[in-house]
Design an enzyme around this catalytic site. Structure first.
Site, PDB file in Angstrom:
ATOM      1  N   ASP A 283      52.952  33.408  12.985  1.00  0.00           N
ATOM      2  CA  ASP A 283      53.536  33.105  14.276  1.00  0.00           C
ATOM      3  C   ASP A 283      53.536  34.415  15.073  1.00  0.00           C
ATOM      4  O   ASP A 283      53.295  35.501  14.550  1.00  0.00           O
ATOM      5  CB  ASP A 283      54.945  32.503  14.104  1.00  0.00           C
ATOM      6  CG  ASP A 283      55.363  31.721  15.344  1.00  0.00           C
ATOM      7  OD1 ASP A 283      56.295  30.907  15.251  1.00  0.00           O
ATOM      8  OD2 ASP A 283      54.743  31.934  16.415  1.00  0.00           O
TER       9      ASP A 283
HETATM   10  C1  GLC Z   1      55.832  30.941  19.336  1.00  0.00           C
HETATM   11  C2  GLC Z   1      56.277  29.738  18.612  1.00  0.00           C
HETATM   12  C3  GLC Z   1      55.137  28.913  18.101  1.00  0.00           C
HETATM   13  C4  GLC Z   1      54.021  28.878  19.122  1.00  0.00           C
HETATM   14  C5  GLC Z   1      53.512  30.292  19.320  1.00  0.00           C
HETATM   15  C6  GLC Z   1      52.373  30.343  20.333  1.00  0.00           C
HETATM   16  O1  GLC Z   1      56.713  31.951  19.365  1.00  0.00           O
HETATM   17  O2  GLC Z   1      57.193  29.959  17.552  1.00  0.00           O
HETATM   18  O3  GLC Z   1      55.636  27.610  17.805  1.00  0.00           O
HETATM   19  O4  GLC Z   1      52.970  28.038  18.669  1.00  0.00           O
HETATM   20  O5  GLC Z   1      54.551  31.148  19.758  1.00  0.00           O
HETATM   21  O6  GLC Z   1      52.821  29.961  21.597  1.00  0.00           O
END
Ligand code: GLC
Length: 731
Positions: A283
């Site tokens: 993430d």
């Molecule tokens: C984030 C989220 C995740 C998301 C990613 C890209 O912080 O936790 O769910 O897909 O960023 O936007």
């Protein structure tokens, strides 16, 4: 003689033509091997690097040309235009040394431009086919604009409605969420992942992200291995079994070990036991965050732990690119680990068809569902997701009232109906409740309205005017709830009450004595006990997406039979949290409660009303004792005892009364959505297959069926139903 000369000539020609040319690899794995053999370490770690697109493609051209970027991640803050996407792709494919295509990712969670209800709402339809259709429509719409990969479905089990991200998943139950996870993967990826209309799916957030203590996003998840395996992992297993291309490692730690550095979850279980052959993306910054977790001293250690644990691609923080070449050079990370990560990433790029069709398919816009079809589906799904929590007979409202008053901060609201993670959705596309009602009622009906207060403001100045408007009407529709910014990532609430001064508004309108229905737009379960005690009817509309106003009006005036059922328990107050239906019995059942509040939820998991009534009768079991390798058929009669045709979501629950470990008092193990005409009765049948439905992780963490007594229920929700017992006997 001539023939011999001719053959020698042909053979010689072939030798000259193909000498030194690699033999065209016949399958993906051979092509991957050939590429990896040619790649420099910089090109390899380039394939492990995902960059956040912040506009101005020119900023990235050199890096793309050098093969230092594998993927772009767009967000609602920076949506890449289709031409920008292909511009960068052309550089990667036609100007970089090896021509490896980019893969473009985006959070297509519940729609791209056509925004459907938030996932926790959609799960209340208990309809995997609907989930699949929404994902397929969303995939097509996003692919038209150049998206290849969605960071969805989000399948975190959530038992704490304070947690803002409860909005994004499929509720509190593992069995239901697992079915929805597989359906979403099928929808996003389609039957052919290489189709230009599909998106590679990304199961997130692996794992136990929803167990954040206090419902505070990013907080510690303290879960036993048994709870991990039985509650939080199964939806990911279902998604992997459905062929999900990728997973995303979560921000949280899991009992001391961050999910992004967790060898057990990422490699032992996911890549080992489950034989997952796609790739894992971290993430956002979650590799670097392992320093803050106190799990890594610095970025070198964070990168080392992440790559060893099994994270293949680094989202946004760039540490893989910065640190891995040196770590390989120093012999601290084996190049085999890098090669395995690159192999997985290239495998998905090949399977997605990016090596054969890297650019946007120009014909895509002409195929797929029309805008009208998408809007109709959005309206149907939104109405199917709404849950009728109370109705003393006021609903459905007649369309020919002389006058009706809409009161509350959601009367004209459009942007908040999109909910969190609204991708490329725009408020201008949203149908507000007022519009939906105006289009629904007779032209002779006088539609009045007043907002009365803000969503979460403190001013009560406008309440008197709202009361005056209500007093002029035959009936009142209260439009209440949470803004979209009150749920989603890092949007946790310490209260589950109506925000701001909405409760004051409600009580002032209640004092008029008018018939009142409350429509609640929210991203989480809410403690609306006062409404339940005093208001005539409650329709919980969640954040229903761009057709929300029409869908709510369809339900309120009876053009659509509300049939939704809750997939999360609604607490009476935040003090009850966590409260969920599949809890343990404890040594003092019913005694684990508060002196100032009952121990039961306001509305239980599986609860939802309709405009008719149903009667359950005649529960039958094909047998009362079976061996673990036999199956048991459970049937019950369900009758529509009302005057309107409708649908009922019939639910099957079991309880393993005692075993080598304690078991929940109920566990959902089947559901069927049936349609019944007035007075019609149907017999609903479920098959219990012990291995599939009764296996548990026993005292020794072996996944087995334990002999013993079981209870079984068939009913309308998790707190009532017809009950019987059966036994699993020793082999
Ligand atoms: C984030 C989220 C995740 C998301 C990613 C890209 O912080 O936790 O769910 O897909 O960023 O936007």
């Amino acid at each position: 003689m001539k023939t011999r000369t001719f053959l020698i000539l042909i053979f010689s020609l072939l030798v000259v033509l193909f000498a030194g040319q690699p033999v065209q690899a016949t399958d993906i794995e051979e092509q991957i091997d050939q590429l990896i053999e040619q790649m420099t370490i910089e090109e390899k770690v380039g394939q492990m690097t995902q960059v956040y697109f912040v506009g101005q493609p020119s900023r990235f051209e050199e890096q793309v040309r050098r093969g230092e970027i594998s993927s772009f991640l767009g967000s609602v803050l920076s949506i890449m235009a289709p031409e920008e996407r292909d511009e960068l792709q052309r550089i990667a494919v036609e100007q970089s040394r090896l021509g490896i295509p980019l893969i473009f990712g985006f959070d297509v969670i519940h729609g791209y431009r056509t925004i459907f209800p938030i996932p926790v709402a959609m799960s209340c339809a208990w309809d995997p086919e609907l989930i699949e259709q929404v994902a397929a429509m969303s995939a097509h719409e996003a692919a038209v604009e150049g998206v290849d990969w969605t960071f969805g479905p989000m399948i975190d089990i959530a038992r704490d409605p304070r947690w803002g991200r409860i909005a994004e998943g499929y509720g509190e139950d593992t069995y239901l969420a697992s079915i929805m996870a597989a359906a979403a993967v099928r929808g996003f990826q389609g039957s052919d992942l290489s189709s230009t209309a599909s998106l590679a799916a990304c199961l997130k957030h692996y794992v136990a992200y929803g167990a954040a203590e206090g419902g505070r996003d990013y907080n510690t998840s303290e879960v036993s291995k048994r709870t991990l395996r039985e509650t939080y992992m199964p939806p990911f297993k279902a998604g992997v079994d459905a062929g999900a291309a990728t997973l995303m490692s979560a921000f949280n730690e899991i009992s001391g070990i961050p999910a992004t550095g967790n060898l057990y979850t990422l490699t032992e279980v996911l890549k080992g036991e489950w034989a997952f052959d796609g790739f894992v993306v971290s993430d956002w910054h979650s590799i670097e965050e392992m320093i803050e977790h106190g799990f890594a001293e610095d970025s070198v250690e964070a990168v080392t732990k992440a790559i060893i644990a099994g994270v293949d691609m680094d989202m946004k923080d760039g540490l893989y690119f910065d640190e891995l070449p040196g770590l390989v050079e120093q012999g601290k990370v084996s190049e085999e680990l890098i090669d395995e990560a690159v192999r997985r990433i290239l495998r998905i790029k090949f399977r997605k068809g990016l090596f054969t069709h890297p650019y946007i398919d120009p014909n895509l816009a002409e195929t797929g569902p029309s805008n009208e079809e998408k809007l109709q589906k959005a309206r149907e799904v939104a109405a199917s997701s709404m849950v009728l929590l109370k109705n003393n007979g006021l609903l459905p409202l007649p369309k020919d009232l002389e006058s009706i008053a809409l009161i509350g901060p959601f009367v004209k609201n459009r942007s908040d109906l999109l909910g969190c993670w609204y991708a490329a959705g725009e408020a201008k596309d949203v149908v507000a409740l007022l519009t939906g009602v105006k289009e629904k009622v007779s032209p002779l009906c006088d539609v009045l309205y007043a907002e009365g207060c803000d969503i979460d403001g403190t001013s009560t100045d406008s309440i008197p005017k709202a009361v005056a408007v209500a007093e002029q009407a035959d009936a009142v529709i209260l439009a209440l709830g949470e803004s979209r910014g009150m749920s989603g990532e890092a949007r946790n609430r310490s209260s589950l009450d109506l925000p701001g001064v909405q409760q004051e508004l409600v009580e002032a309108i209640y004092a008029t004595g008018k018939p009142i229905v409350a429509v609640v737009f929210a991203g989480r379960p809410m403690s609306i006990g006062w409404l339940n005690e005093n208001i005539d009817a409650i329709l919980f509309a969640w954040h229903p997406g761009i057709q929300g106003g029409n869908a709510a009006a369809d339900c309120l005036f009876g053009d659509f039979e509300p049939t939704g059922k809750l997939t999360t328990s609604f607490p009476r107050g935040v003090g009850q949290v966590p409260i969920y239906y599949n809890h343990k019995n404890t040594g003092r059942p019913g005694s684990s409660k508060y002196v100032d509040m009952p121990g039961t939820p306001l509305f239980p998991f599986g609860y939802g009303l309709s405009y008719t009534t149903f009667e359950y009768d005649n529960l039958q079991l094909s047998d009362t004792s079976i061996a673990p390798d036999e199956s048991l058929t459970v049937t019950a009669d369900v009758k529509n005892t009302g005057e309107r045709a409708s649908q009922e979501i019939v639910q099957l629950y079991i309880c393993d009364i005692f075993g080598s470990v304690t078991r929940p008092v109920r566990e959902l193990r089947g559901f069927k959505k049936i349609t019944l005409e007035p007075q019609q009765k149907k017999t609903v049948s479920f098959v219990i297959n012990p291995t599939e439905h009764l296996s548990i992780f026993n005292y020794n963490m072996d996944y087995v069926v334990e002999p013993g007594l079981f209870e079984v229920w068939v009913g309308p929700n998790s707190s009532e139903g017809l009950e019987a017992e059966f036994e699993i006997i020793e082999f």
